[in-house]
Write a protein that holds these residues in place. Structure first.
Motif: not given
Length: 185
Positions: A165-173
């Motif tokens: 999840r933290p990587d998904v959030i980083h990718a979205a940003l």
């Protein structure tokens, strides 16, 4: 509001409009949307909470929604996007282009879409593990069949949900930054 996700990503969001975090059930729209909202300093609206009771009853019973069922819900999300002076982040499946176009039209300003995409096996696993949600895993295939990929639509990015999840959030940003929705900070 906390800006931890934006700080960790080295990204400061500076988008003048609202953001819709979209995808089928089980993609993590709520948690990713909450993190994007925190990074923007925007209010987060849980789209599922705006469903009419009849829609919730149908989905809870394993009955897929029709376009007619979704229309009042989409209009309410559009009303939320247009209301107030400050932009917001909202979670909404927004499965069809016509639904996204309705939200764009209702918003009265720019809207970016973050499409959370995942493989069926990952989605089913997530849906089967979660508790307290009215959407049964049995409806995933109807959502996948209804989904029209938003690739190529204006102000739209696609993010794979397979990583943590933290990587998904980083990718979205980072993807939002690539649209000019955010700037390095």
């Amino acid at each position: 509001m906390s800006n931890d996700h934006a700080s960790e990503a080295g990204i400061r969001l500076a988008f003048p409009g609202s953001i819709v975090v979209m995808g089928v059930s089980g993609t993590g729209k709520t948690s990713v949307g909450e993190a994007i909202a925190a990074a923007c300093g925007y209010r987060f609206v849980e789209g599922d909470a705006l469903h009419p009771e009849e829609n919730i009853r149908k989905m809870s019973a394993g009955i897929p929604l029709t376009d007619a069922d979704r229309l009042p819900w989409l209009k309410e999300i559009g009303r939320q996007l247009a209301a107030g002076e400050a932009p917001l982040v909202v979670s909404c499946s927004a499965l069809k282009r016509s639904y996204r176009d309705l939200l764009r039209d209702c918003a009265g300003g720019p809207v970016a879409f973050v499409y959370l995409h995942g493989e069926r096996d990952v989605l089913i696993g997530r849906m089967q593990r979660r508790t307290g949600h009215f959407m049964p895993a049995s409806l995933l295939d109807t959502q996948l069949a209804t989904l029209e990929d938003p690739a190529g639509e204006p102000l739209t990015v696609t993010v794979d949900i397979a990583p943590p999840r933290p990587d998904v959030i980083h990718a979205a940003l980072a993807e939002l930054a690539g649209l000019g929705v955010a700037s390095g900070g």
